[in-house]
Scaffold this active site. Structure first.
Site, mmCIF file in Angstrom:
data_model
loop_
_atom_site.group_PDB
_atom_site.id
_atom_site.type_symbol
_atom_site.label_atom_id
_atom_site.label_comp_id
_atom_site.label_asym_id
_atom_site.label_seq_id
_atom_site.Cartn_x
_atom_site.Cartn_y
_atom_site.Cartn_z
ATOM 1 N N GLN A 89 0.819 -1.208 0.000
ATOM 2 C CA GLN A 89 0.000 0.000 0.000
ATOM 3 C C GLN A 89 0.855 1.262 0.000
ATOM 4 O O GLN A 89 2.061 1.216 0.228
ATOM 5 C CB GLN A 89 -0.955 -0.001 1.202
ATOM 6 N N HIS A 139 -9.386 3.641 19.726
ATOM 7 C CA HIS A 139 -8.663 2.533 20.345
ATOM 8 C C HIS A 139 -9.255 2.127 21.688
ATOM 9 O O HIS A 139 -9.303 0.933 22.012
ATOM 10 C CB HIS A 139 -7.181 2.897 20.481
ATOM 11 N N ASP A 144 -8.685 -4.730 13.735
ATOM 12 C CA ASP A 144 -8.408 -3.305 13.530
ATOM 13 C C ASP A 144 -8.068 -3.111 12.063
ATOM 14 O O ASP A 144 -6.940 -2.806 11.692
ATOM 15 C CB ASP A 144 -7.257 -2.878 14.438
ATOM 16 N N THR A 197 -8.516 -1.849 7.952
ATOM 17 C CA THR A 197 -8.785 -0.659 7.150
ATOM 18 C C THR A 197 -10.166 -0.815 6.516
ATOM 19 O O THR A 197 -10.875 -1.795 6.751
ATOM 20 C CB THR A 197 -7.712 -0.503 6.067
ATOM 21 N N ASP A 198 -10.558 0.145 5.702
ATOM 22 C CA ASP A 198 -11.827 0.018 4.985
ATOM 23 C C ASP A 198 -11.726 -1.123 3.974
ATOM 24 O O ASP A 198 -10.621 -1.533 3.588
ATOM 25 C CB ASP A 198 -12.165 1.338 4.279
#
Length: 287
Positions: free
Chosen positions: A33, A64, A158, A160-161
């Site tokens: 990425q 968090h 946790d 990402t989209d």
């Protein structure tokens, strides 16, 4: 005065948000990425992956704390915790604050994220990477949960989209693997986007999770950086009572934990499961 450079988030097609860039600290394409971290006068250091903001120093604590303390205090006796993603170290930091947790495993697909966050976002991890209970695994999250032989009390995705490397963490294969890796009485939670703008993602997660868990729902928090309304967190277990704890029970566990939080409270915990009608209607229609 010269005009500051502006950085435009690309998550949504027809509108978005801009950030002034006071200083670029890091920008590199890894094997997986595009990573950038820059300083912003209002939000501190901002990290983005593939054009989408992941975290800021100013408000990361809301995200968090809620994605960690809600499942851990709902469980009440978690010893083994698995974090999928979370390379910035913020989730690890909060899990490490639970003294009763004996083993913490974090699976991150991109070693570059961990390395650069330790250097450029040190306040997120706050030394948690050195906790003796912690093990880092560089692997794809789907592969890990479908291959591992260990069991966990709480799994925190946790992610990402659902675009790019994060897309696999919203699939049935991933949810099935997580269900397999949970101990009896275990809880799975995951970041699930801003439901007003990403309702399809919430409905999709609800349908897929419902194949493998008896009790599936969401809880929520308002996080300024993730604009567009409340952010939803997917919740899945086999025991509805785990998300229906009364305030007194949560307060007792919170007090015993010794935690001191900036956003989370026992009242916020129990109230976070109250969802807006537009999301409830969408979930009812999905059944």
């Amino acid at each position: 005065m010269s005009r500051k450079e502006m950085w435009h988030e690309t998550l949504h097609t027809h509108f978005g948000q801009y950030f002034s860039v006071d200083r670029v600290l890091y920008h590199k394409k890894t094997d997986h990425q595009d990573l950038i971290i820059f300083e912003n006068d209002a939000l501190g250091r901002v990290m983005a992956l593939d054009g989408v903001v992941q975290t800021t120093e100013r408000d990361e604590f809301i995200y968090h704390e809620m994605l960690t303390h809600v499942p851990l205090l709902s469980h009440g006796a978690a010893k083994r915790v698995l974090i999928i993603g979370g390379g910035d170290g913020g989730m690890l930091r909060e899990v490490c604050r639970h003294r009763g947790v004996e083993q913490i495993t974090m699976v991150e697909i991109d070693a570059g994220v961990v390395e650069f966050c330790r250097q450029y976002l040190p306040n997120h991890s706050a030394g948690a990477y050195d906790d003796p209970r912690f093990t880092l695994v560089i692997d794809d999250g789907v592969n890990f949960v479908n291959q591992c032989s260990e069991k966990y009390d709480v799994i925190i995705s946790d992610c990402t989209d659902p675009i790019g490397p994060g897309e696999s963490l919203f699939t049935s294969d991933f949810y099935q693997g997580c269900a397999r890796c949970l101990n009896e009485g275990g809880i799975f939670v995951a970041q699930n986007g801003v439901s007003f703008l990403q309702q399809d993602e919430a409905v999709g997660s609800y349908k897929k999770l419902s194949r493998y868990f008896k009790d599936v729902s969401f809880y929520q928090a308002a996080i300024p950086t993730y604009y567009g309304g409340i952010m939803t967190f997917a919740w899945a277990s086999h025991h509805p009572a785990l998300r229906q704890l009364d305030v007194a029970t949560v307060r007792q566990r919170f007090t015993q934990s010794g935690l001191a939080c900036r956003y989370y409270t026992p009242e916020v915990h129990t109230g976070s499961f109250a969802l807006p009608q537009y999301l409830l209607s969408a979930l009812q229609n999905a059944q």
